[in-house]
Write an enzyme that holds these catalytic residues in place. Structure first.
Site, PDB file in Angstrom:
ATOM      1  N   LYS A 118      51.548  16.207-106.405  1.00 50.12           N
ATOM      2  CA  LYS A 118      51.088  16.150-107.801  1.00 50.12           C
ATOM      3  C   LYS A 118      50.131  17.302-108.114  1.00 50.12           C
ATOM      4  CE  LYS A 118      53.323  12.452-109.310  1.00 50.12           C
ATOM      5  NZ  LYS A 118      54.338  12.518-110.380  1.00 50.12           N
ATOM      6  N   ASP A 178      68.702   9.613-113.673  1.00 46.77           N
ATOM      7  CA  ASP A 178      68.089   8.777-112.640  1.00 46.77           C
ATOM      8  C   ASP A 178      69.098   8.635-111.504  1.00 46.77           C
ATOM      9  OD1 ASP A 178      65.416   6.712-112.973  1.00 46.77           O
ATOM     10  OD2 ASP A 178      66.736   6.375-111.242  1.00 46.77           O
ATOM     11  N   ASP A 227      70.601  12.726-108.292  1.00 50.87           N
ATOM     12  CA  ASP A 227      69.442  12.777-107.398  1.00 50.87           C
ATOM     13  C   ASP A 227      68.736  14.104-107.664  1.00 50.87           C
ATOM     14  OD1 ASP A 227      67.666  13.157-105.322  1.00 50.87           O
ATOM     15  OD2 ASP A 227      69.042  12.468-103.760  1.00 50.87           O
ATOM     16  N   VAL A 228      67.533  14.023-108.189  1.00 50.72           N
ATOM     17  CA  VAL A 228      66.856  15.260-108.613  1.00 50.72           C
ATOM     18  C   VAL A 228      66.454  16.149-107.436  1.00 50.72           C
ATOM     19  CG1 VAL A 228      66.009  14.253-110.776  1.00 50.72           C
ATOM     20  CG2 VAL A 228      64.541  14.216-108.740  1.00 50.72           C
ATOM     21  N   ASN A 257      59.725  13.350-114.998  1.00 49.97           N
ATOM     22  CA  ASN A 257      59.036  12.069-114.829  1.00 49.97           C
ATOM     23  C   ASN A 257      59.393  11.381-113.505  1.00 49.97           C
ATOM     24  OD1 ASN A 257      57.770   9.445-115.813  1.00 49.97           O
ATOM     25  ND2 ASN A 257      59.928   8.832-115.732  1.00 49.97           N
ATOM     26  N   TYR A 271      51.784  12.609-101.572  1.00 50.06           N
ATOM     27  CA  TYR A 271      51.799  12.382-103.028  1.00 50.06           C
ATOM     28  C   TYR A 271      50.729  13.249-103.692  1.00 50.06           C
ATOM     29  CZ  TYR A 271      52.097   9.620-107.408  1.00 50.06           C
ATOM     30  OH  TYR A 271      52.263   9.201-108.715  1.00 50.06           O
TER      31      TYR A 271
HETATM   32  N1  LIG Z   1      52.923   3.705-111.893  1.00 53.75           N
HETATM   33  C1  LIG Z   1      51.740   4.300-111.784  1.00 53.75           C
HETATM   34  O1  LIG Z   1      50.708   3.649-111.571  1.00 53.75           O
HETATM   35  C2  LIG Z   1      51.643   5.792-111.951  1.00 53.75           C
HETATM   36  C3  LIG Z   1      50.376   6.396-111.933  1.00 53.75           C
HETATM   37  C4  LIG Z   1      50.261   7.771-112.103  1.00 53.75           C
HETATM   38  C5  LIG Z   1      51.399   8.531-112.295  1.00 53.75           C
HETATM   39  N2  LIG Z   1      52.621   7.934-112.301  1.00 53.75           N
HETATM   40  C6  LIG Z   1      53.789   8.781-112.490  1.00 53.75           C
HETATM   41  O2  LIG Z   1      54.531   8.300-113.592  1.00 53.75           O
HETATM   42  C7  LIG Z   1      55.912   8.649-113.409  1.00 53.75           C
HETATM   43  C8  LIG Z   1      56.786   7.443-113.654  1.00 53.75           C
HETATM   44  O3  LIG Z   1      56.454   6.457-112.690  1.00 53.75           O
HETATM   45  P1  LIG Z   1      56.847   4.907-112.869  1.00 53.75           P
HETATM   46  O4  LIG Z   1      55.603   4.144-112.743  1.00 53.75           O
HETATM   47  O5  LIG Z   1      57.722   4.740-114.050  1.00 53.75           O
HETATM   48  O6  LIG Z   1      57.675   4.687-111.512  1.00 53.75           O
HETATM   49  P2  LIG Z   1      59.085   3.999-111.278  1.00 53.75           P
HETATM   50  O7  LIG Z   1      59.255   3.903-109.796  1.00 53.75           O
HETATM   51  O8  LIG Z   1      59.201   2.772-112.095  1.00 53.75           O
HETATM   52  O9  LIG Z   1      60.104   5.080-111.868  1.00 53.75           O
HETATM   53  C9  LIG Z   1      60.460   6.248-111.165  1.00 53.75           C
HETATM   54  C10 LIG Z   1      61.930   6.525-111.440  1.00 53.75           C
HETATM   55  O10 LIG Z   1      62.279   7.746-110.770  1.00 53.75           O
HETATM   56  C11 LIG Z   1      63.557   7.560-110.189  1.00 53.75           C
HETATM   57  N3  LIG Z   1      63.726   8.463-109.043  1.00 53.75           N
HETATM   58  C12 LIG Z   1      63.014   8.480-107.899  1.00 53.75           C
HETATM   59  N4  LIG Z   1      63.515   9.405-107.062  1.00 53.75           N
HETATM   60  C13 LIG Z   1      64.555   9.991-107.711  1.00 53.75           C
HETATM   61  C14 LIG Z   1      65.472  10.999-107.357  1.00 53.75           C
HETATM   62  N5  LIG Z   1      65.447  11.599-106.156  1.00 53.75           N
HETATM   63  N6  LIG Z   1      66.402  11.360-108.270  1.00 53.75           N
HETATM   64  C15 LIG Z   1      66.460  10.753-109.484  1.00 53.75           C
HETATM   65  N7  LIG Z   1      65.625   9.774-109.860  1.00 53.75           N
HETATM   66  C16 LIG Z   1      64.688   9.398-108.972  1.00 53.75           C
HETATM   67  C17 LIG Z   1      63.580   6.106-109.732  1.00 53.75           C
HETATM   68  O11 LIG Z   1      64.906   5.637-109.541  1.00 53.75           O
HETATM   69  C18 LIG Z   1      62.851   5.422-110.876  1.00 53.75           C
HETATM   70  O12 LIG Z   1      63.753   4.990-111.873  1.00 53.75           O
HETATM   71  C19 LIG Z   1      56.001   9.244-112.002  1.00 53.75           C
HETATM   72  O13 LIG Z   1      55.987  10.655-112.081  1.00 53.75           O
HETATM   73  C20 LIG Z   1      54.746   8.755-111.329  1.00 53.75           C
HETATM   74  O14 LIG Z   1      54.334   9.591-110.258  1.00 53.75           O
HETATM   75  C21 LIG Z   1      52.764   6.592-112.127  1.00 53.75           C
END
Ligand SMILES: NC(=O)c1ccc[n+]([C@@H]2O[C@H](COP(=O)([O-])OP(=O)(O)OC[C@H]3O[C@@H](n4cnc5c(N)ncnc54)[C@H](O)[C@@H]3O)[C@@H](O)[C@H]2O)c1
Length: 245
Positions: free
Chosen positions: A154, A40, A61-62, A84, A150
């Site tokens: 996706k 992360d 940073d990914v 993720n 987005y």
């Molecule tokens: N929350 C929702 O409603 C939802 C719905 C559909 C899909 N998703 C997907 O589920 C997955 C997880 O989402 P979440 O809800 O846990 O979100 P979140 O924001 O809580 O977690 C995302 C994590 O990714 C990390 N991140 C972001 N950019 C980064 C980078 N450049 N390098 C390294 N780390 C990075 C952030 O620091 C964070 O810890 C994502 O792929 C999201 O698109 C979420």
């Protein structure tokens, strides 16, 4: 040269591990006996995760090629790759989203999973085994659930997932995507959202409430397990029936 000692059992390389879903996934995989390399960019949140769950934390940073390489090197052998990490746009339509926001979304949500898969697949193919699980979204299957950036990122991730299955399935690799609806993680848009996006989402009155991240973690860990040995190249909605309407 750094020597990575991999314990028996699987190594799971998990991005976005310090986020809402990532934390639950990290705990699930470690509870199941896996070694989890938790990536992360949020150093404080990752340290907090590592204080509670026995993960190997890698602040990275990914969207940086160097950081991806470093994370993969830290992991050593990777049995399960879970992409993720993601960011959400400000729900702007194509004529509203600015190029910098577009580039960021594509870099984090699509190019980063490609970079990780590109890096881990050769060794998986050599061993004749390996599993990729990409966390996409129902936004990757429909048009009106988020902004253009987005949505496109996706859709791209779903395409990458299925292409990997098509090109490496016969070599022992499984590649699947989970497409959640709304998860109760508090994931935040990059900034103030566009009115147009808010209006688009408001049109969807049958949207079920957000689900607990554990329900999505169940699907991810299932797809990563041998119980899903017969499943390859799917983009599985885990959306409480949102797309059924
Ligand atoms: N929350 C929702 O409603 C939802 C719905 C559909 C899909 N998703 C997907 O589920 C997955 C997880 O989402 P979440 O809800 O846990 O979100 P979140 O924001 O809580 O977690 C995302 C994590 O990714 C990390 N991140 C972001 N950019 C980064 C980078 N450049 N390098 C390294 N780390 C990075 C952030 O620091 C964070 O810890 C994502 O792929 C999201 O698109 C979420």
């Amino acid at each position: 040269m750094r020597v990575v000692v991999t314990p028996p059992g699987r190594t799971v390389l998990l991005t976005g591990a310090a986020g809402g879903l990532g934390r639950v996934l990290a705990a699930r995989f470690t509870d199941g006996g896996d070694r989890v390399v938790a990536v992360d960019r949020d150093a404080a949140a990752l340290a907090d995760l590592a204080s509670q769950v026995d993960v190997v934390p890698v602040v990275a940073d990914v969207s940086s090629r160097d950081d991806v390489e470093r994370a993969v090197a830290e992991a050593g052998r990777v049995d399960v790759m879970v992409n993720n990490a993601a960011v959400v746009d400000r729900l702007g339509a194509a004529h509203e989203v600015d190029p910098d926001e577009w580039d960021l979304l594509v870099a984090v949500n699509l190019t980063a999973p490609y970079l990780f898969c590109h890096a881990v697949l050769p060794a998986m193919i050599k061993r004749g085994a390996g599993t990729i699980v990409n966390v996409a979204s129902i936004t990757g299957l429909r048009g009106g659930r988020a902004g253009a950036a987005y949505t496109a990122s996706k859709h791209g991730l779903v395409g990458l997932t299925i292409n990997i299955a098509a090109t490496t399935g016969h070599l022992g690799i499984r590649s699947n995507a989970v497409c959640p609806g709304s998860i109760d993680t508090g994931m935040q848009a990059l900034g103030e959202v566009f009115d147009s996006g808010r209006e688009t989402l408001a049109r969807d009155r049958r949207k079920p409430p957000p689900v607990a991240p554990g329900l999505i973690a169940d699907v991810v860990t299932f797809l990563a397990s041998d119980a899903a040995a017969g499943i390859n190249g799917v983009a599985l909605p885990a959306d409480s029936g949102t797309l059924a309407f």
